[in-house]
Enzyme design. Sequence first.
Site, PDB file in Angstrom:
ATOM      1  N   SER A 112       0.880  -1.061   0.152  1.00  0.00           N
ATOM      2  CA  SER A 112      -0.030   0.097  -0.113  1.00  0.00           C
ATOM      3  C   SER A 112       0.937   1.337  -0.005  1.00  0.00           C
ATOM      4  O   SER A 112       1.545   1.691  -0.927  1.00  0.00           O
ATOM      5  CB  SER A 112      -1.077  -0.210   1.173  1.00  0.00           C
ATOM      6  OG  SER A 112      -1.841   0.930   1.007  1.00  0.00           O
ATOM      7  N   HIS A 113       0.440   2.080   0.885  1.00  0.00           N
ATOM      8  CA  HIS A 113       1.245   3.570   1.048  1.00  0.00           C
ATOM      9  C   HIS A 113       2.556   3.396   1.515  1.00  0.00           C
ATOM     10  O   HIS A 113       3.466   4.359   1.779  1.00  0.00           O
ATOM     11  CB  HIS A 113       0.540   4.357   2.028  1.00  0.00           C
ATOM     12  CG  HIS A 113       0.519   3.759   3.348  1.00  0.00           C
ATOM     13  ND1 HIS A 113      -0.535   2.531   3.608  1.00  0.00           N
ATOM     14  CD2 HIS A 113       0.802   3.917   4.653  1.00  0.00           C
ATOM     15  CE1 HIS A 113      -0.394   2.113   4.876  1.00  0.00           C
ATOM     16  NE2 HIS A 113       0.572   2.854   5.460  1.00  0.00           N
ATOM     17  N   ASP A 276      -2.713   6.072  -3.252  1.00  0.00           N
ATOM     18  CA  ASP A 276      -1.688   5.682  -2.398  1.00  0.00           C
ATOM     19  C   ASP A 276      -1.045   4.613  -3.539  1.00  0.00           C
ATOM     20  O   ASP A 276      -1.575   4.370  -4.751  1.00  0.00           O
ATOM     21  CB  ASP A 276      -2.015   5.193  -1.253  1.00  0.00           C
ATOM     22  CG  ASP A 276      -2.794   3.970  -1.304  1.00  0.00           C
ATOM     23  OD1 ASP A 276      -3.612   3.812  -2.374  1.00  0.00           O
ATOM     24  OD2 ASP A 276      -2.852   3.139  -0.349  1.00  0.00           O
ATOM     25  N   ASP A 278      -1.386   1.289  -3.642  1.00  0.00           N
ATOM     26  CA  ASP A 278      -2.115   0.415  -4.401  1.00  0.00           C
ATOM     27  C   ASP A 278      -3.784   1.010  -4.712  1.00  0.00           C
ATOM     28  O   ASP A 278      -4.598   0.049  -5.236  1.00  0.00           O
ATOM     29  CB  ASP A 278      -2.525  -0.990  -3.427  1.00  0.00           C
ATOM     30  CG  ASP A 278      -2.973  -0.385  -2.176  1.00  0.00           C
ATOM     31  OD1 ASP A 278      -2.804   0.688  -1.602  1.00  0.00           O
ATOM     32  OD2 ASP A 278      -3.722  -1.484  -1.489  1.00  0.00           O
ATOM     33  N   ASP A 280      -6.038   2.433  -3.397  1.00  0.00           N
ATOM     34  CA  ASP A 280      -7.273   2.400  -2.407  1.00  0.00           C
ATOM     35  C   ASP A 280      -7.552   3.477  -1.675  1.00  0.00           C
ATOM     36  O   ASP A 280      -8.622   3.749  -0.962  1.00  0.00           O
ATOM     37  CB  ASP A 280      -7.575   1.082  -1.840  1.00  0.00           C
ATOM     38  CG  ASP A 280      -6.335   0.760  -0.725  1.00  0.00           C
ATOM     39  OD1 ASP A 280      -5.296   1.723  -0.680  1.00  0.00           O
ATOM     40  OD2 ASP A 280      -6.360  -0.185   0.063  1.00  0.00           O
ATOM     41  N   ARG A 281      -6.527   4.392  -1.322  1.00  0.00           N
ATOM     42  CA  ARG A 281      -6.932   5.696  -0.701  1.00  0.00           C
ATOM     43  C   ARG A 281      -6.826   6.793  -1.382  1.00  0.00           C
ATOM     44  O   ARG A 281      -6.591   6.674  -2.582  1.00  0.00           O
ATOM     45  CB  ARG A 281      -5.534   5.828   0.013  1.00  0.00           C
ATOM     46  CG  ARG A 281      -5.273   4.815   1.167  1.00  0.00           C
ATOM     47  CD  ARG A 281      -4.200   5.193   2.275  1.00  0.00           C
ATOM     48  NE  ARG A 281      -3.964   4.122   3.040  1.00  0.00           N
ATOM     49  CZ  ARG A 281      -3.522   4.249   4.378  1.00  0.00           C
ATOM     50  NH1 ARG A 281      -2.840   5.527   4.685  1.00  0.00           N
ATOM     51  NH2 ARG A 281      -3.244   3.415   5.125  1.00  0.00           N
ATOM     52  N   LYS A 375     -11.514  -0.387  -0.115  1.00  0.00           N
ATOM     53  CA  LYS A 375     -11.730   1.124  -0.486  1.00  0.00           C
ATOM     54  C   LYS A 375     -11.213   1.595  -1.608  1.00  0.00           C
ATOM     55  O   LYS A 375     -10.595   0.567  -2.227  1.00  0.00           O
ATOM     56  CB  LYS A 375     -10.887   2.012   0.718  1.00  0.00           C
ATOM     57  CG  LYS A 375      -9.441   1.521   0.959  1.00  0.00           C
ATOM     58  CD  LYS A 375      -9.090   2.160   2.274  1.00  0.00           C
ATOM     59  CE  LYS A 375      -7.547   1.947   2.562  1.00  0.00           C
ATOM     60  NZ  LYS A 375      -7.003   0.795   3.283  1.00  0.00           N
TER      61      LYS A 375
HETATM   62  C1  VG1 Z   1      -3.587   1.574   8.278  1.00  0.00           C
HETATM   63  C2  VG1 Z   1      -4.667   2.512   8.386  1.00  0.00           C
HETATM   64  C3  VG1 Z   1      -6.000   1.639   8.327  1.00  0.00           C
HETATM   65  C4  VG1 Z   1      -6.038   1.007   6.799  1.00  0.00           C
HETATM   66  C5  VG1 Z   1      -4.681   0.283   6.707  1.00  0.00           C
HETATM   67  C6  VG1 Z   1      -4.721  -0.312   5.591  1.00  0.00           C
HETATM   68  O1  VG1 Z   1      -3.757   0.503   9.298  1.00  0.00           O
HETATM   69  O2  VG1 Z   1      -4.980   3.157   9.717  1.00  0.00           O
HETATM   70  O3  VG1 Z   1      -7.302   2.611   8.572  1.00  0.00           O
HETATM   71  O4  VG1 Z   1      -7.094   0.296   6.540  1.00  0.00           O
HETATM   72  O5  VG1 Z   1      -3.673   0.877   7.136  1.00  0.00           O
HETATM   73  O6  VG1 Z   1      -4.712   0.719   4.361  1.00  0.00           O
HETATM   74  P1  VG1 Z   1      -2.885   0.664  10.780  1.00  0.00           P
HETATM   75  O7  VG1 Z   1      -3.162  -0.768  11.274  1.00  0.00           O
HETATM   76  O8  VG1 Z   1      -1.548   0.773  10.191  1.00  0.00           O
HETATM   77  O9  VG1 Z   1      -3.391   1.922  11.258  1.00  0.00           O
HETATM   78  V1  VG1 Z   1      -3.697   0.355   3.034  1.00  0.00           V
HETATM   79  O10 VG1 Z   1      -4.189   1.674   1.829  1.00  0.00           O
HETATM   80  O11 VG1 Z   1      -2.100   0.432   3.597  1.00  0.00           O
HETATM   81  O12 VG1 Z   1      -3.999  -0.925   2.371  1.00  0.00           O
HETATM   82 CO    CO Z   2      -3.614   1.185   0.190  1.00  0.00          CO
END
Ligand code: VG1
Ligand code: CO
Length: 542
Positions: A112-113, A276, A278, A280-281, A375
């Site tokens: 992801s990010h 982001d 992938d 989804d954000r 998302k």
């Molecule tokens: C974070 C965010 C959460 C989100 C998750 C995955 O998790 O707070 O809201 O669903 O990332 O998003 P954490 O446990 O680090 O707080 V992504 O766009 O990384 O798939």
């Molecule tokens: Co993501």
Amino acid sequence: MTRTVSITPFKDQKPGTSGLRKKVPVFQAPGYTEAFIQSIFDSLEGFQGKTLVIGGDGRFYNREVIQTALRMAAANGFGRVLVGRGGILSTPAASHMIRKYEAFGGLILSASHNPGGPTEDFGIKYNISNGGPAPETITDAIYARTQVIDRYRIADFDDVDLDELGTFEGGGMTIEVVDPVADYAELMETLFDFGAIRALVSGGFRVAFDAMHAVTGPYASEILVRRLGVDPASVLNATPLEDFGGHHPDPNLVHARKLYDLMMSPEAPDFGAASDGDGDRNLIIGRGVFVTPSDSLAMLAANAHLAPGYKNGLKGIARSMPTSGAADRVAAKLGVEMHETPTGWKFFGNLLDAGRCTICGEESAGTGSDHVREKDGLWAVLLWLNILAVRKQSVMEIVRDHWAEYGRTYYSRHDYEAIDTGQANQLFSALEGKLDSLAGHQAGSLTIAKADSFTYHDPVDGSVSRNQGIRIFFEGGSRLVFRLSGTGTSGATLRVYMERHEPDPAHHDEETQEALAPVIEAAEALAEIRKWTGRDSPTVIT
Ligand code: VG1
Ligand code: CO
């Protein structure tokens, strides 16, 4: 030919908030990736001859893991795999593909990010047949399996050419390399009034979109540029790179700073957005106004009926617990159900499947709806554009109107990244130890009304998830939340979430950190962050 290879378990393969995330060299250790993928397959039943979707965000190591996953899917008996060209599928596009082709499930390769590259992060996540992340029952089973696994199965065949669309055969399994964008773009056209958005754009409305050298580049080029007429020069960093150009593909005020500065400048376009790693954000910034993700959720929910896909209204709204209460006020006005779930998209799946909500969101820049089970960054951008096209107002006007009607919820998250895990646990134990005795006491200038550790009771399947974050409610309505991240790959990350609702429009112009100063002060008083972490200030403020 299919081989069975003996291995010894890797003890650290516990899926977090969104799959297993580790540094690339960890995944590169002999047998590591295979052990995890085999543990996923061993935890599932009934997939013989069925379809699996595979795709990733294009980061370093994506292509290698896809070849491994293809060989293992064949050896384990899947009948067909759909894989995005170039190994690319945004997370929402993968979710859609699973649903559209009635696949058994999918492997999404993404961190992801988090940054990418030879020494940065990689991740593997399994999604079930509804297109959503595997629920905790399955991720728990996968983890249990990783602890005892002693072999994996793999077929021997040459690398599949991921860059050519077409159908191949490998190890007795059909492999289809598919266009990663087409089906997703078609889905978006069914939800939004592309004609109205095109007219808005051709009328001089200027859009800037930052793809952050991540997966949404090709999606933005097809949808925003080709189908909606946005100037190609306004899609920034549109080429996916294995290391995201050396940046964090995290659309927040720190990592998307250039876009933010542009949107606050005199030359600002009308609408700025980013996604982001992938896809989804989403980050939404109007000219001169940053829309917090919690506010964006509330505003999208309040206006969704203006888009064709939501013209019949919403069945309900869901938000993660740390997300602000702004959306709750919209749900109350609309007279629909409001659900509060733990952090992570996997908790929305049951509610969406049961028709208990239409729109969901998280404070971490995630918003989505029942069109998929993840998302969806571009979906949020398109819904905003559709609303702007219908209301013919600026983002600033829409935001101001919303605050005037519902009040403004000041909101911020402070992250302390890569702190020592032992210290983070000590901070939490200390806080948990005093939770029951906090009510009625002062924290800084605020009085505590209630404090607890959040437990979620899933209203659909009755499952219970405990220890999902510490909540402190203050008299007057402010709230403070403490959580440890479940996506980081080094040490621990402490997240502190703060909010305060302000009904009076005369006080809607304060600077966010100033407006939240009493809550920030209370956080330090209660958790003694400086003492436990040795940090004077957060690493990231969003
Ligand atoms: C974070 C965010 C959460 C989100 C998750 C995955 O998790 O707070 O809201 O669903 O990332 O998003 P954490 O446990 O680090 O707080 V992504 O766009 O990384 O798939
Ligand atoms: Co993501």
